[in-house]
Design an enzyme around this catalytic site. Structure first.
Site, PDB file in Angstrom:
ATOM      1  N   SER A 158       6.004  28.959  31.807  1.00 26.83           N
ATOM      2  CA  SER A 158       5.283  28.207  32.795  1.00 26.83           C
ATOM      3  C   SER A 158       5.147  28.476  34.377  1.00 26.83           C
ATOM      4  O   SER A 158       6.164  28.627  34.881  1.00 26.83           O
ATOM      5  CB  SER A 158       5.756  26.643  32.566  1.00 26.83           C
ATOM      6  OG  SER A 158       6.023  26.363  31.215  1.00 26.83           O
ATOM      7  N   ASP A 190       2.801  41.118  33.828  1.00 27.36           N
ATOM      8  CA  ASP A 190       2.823  42.082  34.902  1.00 27.36           C
ATOM      9  C   ASP A 190       2.992  43.443  34.522  1.00 27.36           C
ATOM     10  O   ASP A 190       2.198  44.556  34.887  1.00 27.36           O
ATOM     11  CB  ASP A 190       3.566  41.681  35.907  1.00 27.36           C
ATOM     12  CG  ASP A 190       3.412  40.394  36.468  1.00 27.36           C
ATOM     13  OD1 ASP A 190       2.099  39.771  36.470  1.00 27.36           O
ATOM     14  OD2 ASP A 190       4.383  39.597  36.731  1.00 27.36           O
ATOM     15  N   HIS A 217       6.515  36.647  40.437  1.00 31.24           N
ATOM     16  CA  HIS A 217       5.118  36.518  39.497  1.00 31.24           C
ATOM     17  C   HIS A 217       4.119  35.606  40.050  1.00 31.24           C
ATOM     18  O   HIS A 217       3.701  34.694  39.759  1.00 31.24           O
ATOM     19  CB  HIS A 217       5.440  35.877  38.148  1.00 31.24           C
ATOM     20  CG  HIS A 217       4.396  35.764  37.291  1.00 31.24           C
ATOM     21  ND1 HIS A 217       3.567  36.826  36.824  1.00 31.24           N
ATOM     22  CD2 HIS A 217       3.617  34.771  36.766  1.00 31.24           C
ATOM     23  CE1 HIS A 217       2.587  36.589  35.948  1.00 31.24           C
ATOM     24  NE2 HIS A 217       2.392  34.974  36.120  1.00 31.24           N
TER      25      HIS A 217
HETATM   26  N1  NAD Z   1       4.194  33.898  33.215  1.00 29.10           N
HETATM   27  C1  NAD Z   1       3.212  34.213  32.963  1.00 29.10           C
HETATM   28  O1  NAD Z   1       2.820  35.519  33.143  1.00 29.10           O
HETATM   29  C2  NAD Z   1       2.168  33.298  32.620  1.00 29.10           C
HETATM   30  C3  NAD Z   1       0.889  33.822  31.962  1.00 29.10           C
HETATM   31  C4  NAD Z   1      -0.049  32.917  31.562  1.00 29.10           C
HETATM   32  C5  NAD Z   1       0.066  31.541  31.916  1.00 29.10           C
HETATM   33  N2  NAD Z   1       1.186  31.235  32.281  1.00 29.10           N
HETATM   34  C6  NAD Z   1       1.337  29.543  32.400  1.00 29.10           C
HETATM   35  O2  NAD Z   1       1.803  29.118  31.261  1.00 29.10           O
HETATM   36  C7  NAD Z   1       1.445  27.646  31.254  1.00 29.10           C
HETATM   37  C8  NAD Z   1       0.647  27.319  29.888  1.00 29.10           C
HETATM   38  O3  NAD Z   1      -0.947  27.902  29.898  1.00 29.10           O
HETATM   39  P1  NAD Z   1      -1.755  27.630  28.708  1.00 29.10           P
HETATM   40  O4  NAD Z   1      -2.974  28.358  29.003  1.00 29.10           O
HETATM   41  O5  NAD Z   1      -0.817  27.669  27.530  1.00 29.10           O
HETATM   42  O6  NAD Z   1      -1.913  26.146  28.921  1.00 29.10           O
HETATM   43  P2  NAD Z   1      -2.440  24.826  28.045  1.00 29.10           P
HETATM   44  O7  NAD Z   1      -3.016  24.016  28.787  1.00 29.10           O
HETATM   45  O8  NAD Z   1      -3.669  25.519  27.047  1.00 29.10           O
HETATM   46  O9  NAD Z   1      -1.093  24.566  27.065  1.00 29.10           O
HETATM   47  C9  NAD Z   1      -0.261  24.163  27.517  1.00 29.10           C
HETATM   48  C10 NAD Z   1       0.517  23.327  26.404  1.00 29.10           C
HETATM   49  O10 NAD Z   1       1.474  22.502  27.041  1.00 29.10           O
HETATM   50  C11 NAD Z   1       1.547  21.438  26.503  1.00 29.10           C
HETATM   51  N3  NAD Z   1       2.412  20.565  27.274  1.00 29.10           N
HETATM   52  C12 NAD Z   1       2.251  19.683  28.340  1.00 29.10           C
HETATM   53  N4  NAD Z   1       3.348  18.939  28.776  1.00 29.10           N
HETATM   54  C13 NAD Z   1       4.220  19.291  28.034  1.00 29.10           C
HETATM   55  C14 NAD Z   1       5.459  18.609  27.825  1.00 29.10           C
HETATM   56  N5  NAD Z   1       6.248  17.889  28.531  1.00 29.10           N
HETATM   57  N6  NAD Z   1       6.375  19.281  26.623  1.00 29.10           N
HETATM   58  C15 NAD Z   1       5.695  20.158  25.816  1.00 29.10           C
HETATM   59  N7  NAD Z   1       4.584  20.592  25.717  1.00 29.10           N
HETATM   60  C16 NAD Z   1       3.974  20.140  26.916  1.00 29.10           C
HETATM   61  C17 NAD Z   1       0.328  20.699  26.444  1.00 29.10           C
HETATM   62  O11 NAD Z   1       0.093  19.776  25.523  1.00 29.10           O
HETATM   63  C18 NAD Z   1      -0.496  22.105  25.853  1.00 29.10           C
HETATM   64  O12 NAD Z   1      -0.560  22.169  24.642  1.00 29.10           O
HETATM   65  C19 NAD Z   1       0.807  27.346  32.275  1.00 29.10           C
HETATM   66  O13 NAD Z   1       1.655  27.027  33.344  1.00 29.10           O
HETATM   67  C20 NAD Z   1       0.229  29.013  32.866  1.00 29.10           C
HETATM   68  O14 NAD Z   1       0.019  28.952  34.244  1.00 29.10           O
HETATM   69  C21 NAD Z   1       2.264  32.069  32.518  1.00 29.10           C
HETATM   70  O1  LMR Z   2      -2.762  33.693  36.648  1.00 24.99           O
HETATM   71  C1  LMR Z   2      -2.427  32.808  36.081  1.00 24.99           C
HETATM   72  O2  LMR Z   2      -2.544  31.593  36.445  1.00 24.99           O
HETATM   73  C2  LMR Z   2      -1.607  32.771  34.803  1.00 24.99           C
HETATM   74  C3  LMR Z   2      -0.579  33.780  34.689  1.00 24.99           C
HETATM   75  O3  LMR Z   2       0.512  33.724  35.861  1.00 24.99           O
HETATM   76  C4  LMR Z   2      -1.095  35.278  34.797  1.00 24.99           C
HETATM   77  O4  LMR Z   2      -0.564  36.195  35.369  1.00 24.99           O
HETATM   78  O5  LMR Z   2      -2.004  35.611  33.961  1.00 24.99           O
END
Ligand code: NAD
Ligand code: LMR
Length: 354
Positions: A158, A190, A217
């Protein structure tokens, strides 16, 4: 003679097609032999399992031969995701949990907790713009982890990772369960991007490439070390600068292409599965497992930093130093420190104020 041959070939064909199918016909994506026995049972929990990342990540973890129990938690829609994934004929037993009252059961006994819960970016937003919503989500999930599976490894996906990892560390500190070896910010995407972009530019097979990515990140805090890329391709400085920028902006490239429908989900699920697999292999005692991750660190003056880490039976076994940097990378390192420091401090402050 020709006719005779055809006749006997036809007879052979008839014989083959009327025989029972071989019992070895495989309906496994991974070969049956890969599901080797002798490894300990491993429970993996995914928090946010019904989301854009959560669903394909659940699929990939169901295919992981080292997972015996897969716990899928979300605030909505997990029964359907769990029922769907559970029909795949791999060993992991899948259970869906929905709503806060089931969070404890979802976590109990977990060896590894993966957190992709929270909102993703839309075009024009920074990862830090997600802080106000995601910081609270991550904090409450980490309070539950400290209570129900304090010894689990935690893979934080997240965003903003540069702040959510420090939030988790503070929550665990307050709960008395902090173990700096067990908390990881997932920066594998990354690394995957750096490898893909570098291979494309250097015209070398992508499977052979290794590129460490350090820092954090978000934007300029993501610092790929192309000077340490292996195999080395001796690309001109302009190419290295362009590759660095593309890696730093990789997330934004996807956010813009999705035009309001979220951020990277499929490549992130792959990256999350690669990193989780490395963590489980480390827990299982497989030697020489090294990945980049954003962890508690003394490699720089910042308390958290991404660099290569060796994964072992208790999580981080060794945090590696940065190695020799080019002048361009040295400058990049100095440039990223103020932003990364501020994001870390913001997370620590939030965890202690709220
Ligand atoms: N680290 C990385 O490289 C990276 C890459 C891509 C996305 N992300 C991050 O990952 C996160 C999720 O992205 P996504 O595209 O899956 O989003 P999304 O909205 O498709 O899915 C998020 C999920 O989290 C759930 N959620 C919300 N609150 C919750 C809680 N309290 N407990 C449990 N589940 C809960 C939602 O119901 C949903 O199903 C975002 O913050 C995004 O920025 C990080
Ligand atoms: O860019 C974003 O918001 C999602 C994630 O951190 C990524 O690197 O794809």
């Amino acid at each position: 003679m020709k006719i005779t041959m055809l006749k006997s070939a036809g007879a052979a064909l008839k014989k083959a097609t009327t025989a029972s199918p071989s019992p070895c016909v495989s309906t496994h994506l991974l070969s049956r032999a890969y599901y080797s026995t002798g490894y300990p049972e491993r429970k993996v929990a995914i928090l946010g399992a019904a989301g854009g990342i959560g669903q394909p990540l659940s699929l990939l973890m169901k295919l992981n031969p080292f997972v015996s129990s897969l716990s899928l938690y979300d605030i909505a829609n997990t029964p359907g995701v769990a029922a769907d994934v559970s029909h795949i004929n791999s060993p992991a037993q899948v259970t869906g949990y929905v709503g806060e009252e089931q969070l404890g059961k979802a976590l109990e006994g977990s060896d590894l907790v993966i957190i992709p819960a929270g909102v993703p970016r839309k075009p024009g937003m920074t990862r830090d713009d997600l802080f106000n919503i995601n910081a609270g989500i991550v904090k409450s999930l980490c309070v539950a982890i400290a209570k129900y599976c304090p010894n689990a490894l935690v893979n934080m996906i997240s965003n903003p990772v540069n702040s959510t990892v420090p939030i988790a560390a503070e929550v665990f500190k307050k709960a008395g369960t902090r173990d700096e070896r067990k908390l990881f910010g997932v920066t594998t995407l990354d690394v995957i991007r750096a490898k893909t972009f570098y291979a494309g530019k250097a015209k070398v097979p992508v499977a052979d490439i290794d590129v460490p990515v350090i820092g954090g990140h978000a934007g300029i805090t993501i610092l790929p070390l192309f000077s340490q890329a292996a195999p080395k391709a001796n690309l001109p400085d302009d190419d290295i600068m362009a590759l660095t920028k593309r890696t730093q902006d990789g997330g934004t490239e996807v956010v813009e292409a999705k035009a309001g429908k979220g951020s990277a989900t499929l490549s992130m699920a792959y990256a999350g599965a690669v990193f989780a697999d490395a963590c489980i292999k480390g827990l299982n005692g497989v030697p020489a497992i090294v990945e980049c991750s954003f962890v508690e660190s003394s490699v720089t003056e910042l308390p958290f930093f991404a660099s290569q880490v060796k994964l072992g039976k208790d999580g981080v076994e060794q945090v590696f130093g940065l190695g020799p940097l080019s002048e361009f990378e040295k400058q990049g390192l100095e440039n990223l420190k103020p932003e990364l420091k501020a994001s870390i401090q913001k997370g620590i402050k939030f965890a202690n104020q709220n």
